[in-house]
Scaffold this motif. Sequence first.
Motif, short mmCIF file in Angstrom:
data_model
loop_
_atom_site.label_atom_id
_atom_site.label_comp_id
_atom_site.label_asym_id
_atom_site.label_seq_id
_atom_site.Cartn_x
_atom_site.Cartn_y
_atom_site.Cartn_z
N GLU A 182 5.66 6.77 -5.26
CA GLU A 182 5.42 7.65 -6.42
C GLU A 182 5.70 9.10 -6.07
OE1 GLU A 182 1.99 5.79 -9.20
OE2 GLU A 182 1.37 6.33 -7.17
N THR A 183 5.27 9.53 -4.90
CA THR A 183 5.50 10.90 -4.45
C THR A 183 6.98 11.17 -4.29
OG1 THR A 183 3.39 10.84 -3.30
CG2 THR A 183 4.92 12.60 -2.68
N HIS A 223 0.82 -1.21 0.00
CA HIS A 223 0.00 0.00 0.00
C HIS A 223 0.85 1.27 0.00
CE1 HIS A 223 0.82 -0.76 4.25
NE2 HIS A 223 0.70 0.55 4.43
N ILE A 258 2.85 2.18 -2.26
CA ILE A 258 3.21 2.53 -3.64
C ILE A 258 2.97 4.01 -3.91
CG2 ILE A 258 0.98 1.86 -4.61
CD1 ILE A 258 4.33 1.26 -6.33
N SER A 259 1.92 4.59 -3.35
CA SER A 259 1.66 6.02 -3.57
C SER A 259 2.75 6.88 -2.94
CB SER A 259 0.29 6.40 -3.04
OG SER A 259 0.22 6.17 -1.66
N LYS A 260 3.27 6.45 -1.80
CA LYS A 260 4.36 7.19 -1.16
C LYS A 260 5.62 7.12 -2.02
CE LYS A 260 6.97 7.81 2.98
NZ LYS A 260 7.05 7.82 4.38
#
Length: 79
Positions: free
Chosen positions: A40-41, A34, A36-38
């Motif tokens: 990406e940022t 979960h 993965i968004s971090k």
Amino acid sequence: MRQDLYKLIEGNEDMQKFLRVQPFWYRKLSRRPHLISKMETEAKFYFEKSIPHRVSKFSEGVQMASMMVHMFQAMNAQQ
């Protein structure tokens, strides 16, 4: 690493490069997919593609163009 994450990373060249530069993300994503968004940022900040970076690049370009216009005006005024 999960196949869906791998395909997502494989489809994004910046994330591939970031993963090669920061290999600890392999382990992190294997344990906590979960995040993965971090990742990406952080990749956007690493490659300076975030909104603040884009705004600063744009403003630097505008300042450079303004300086060139003033320089041309000064050159024409001397002639």
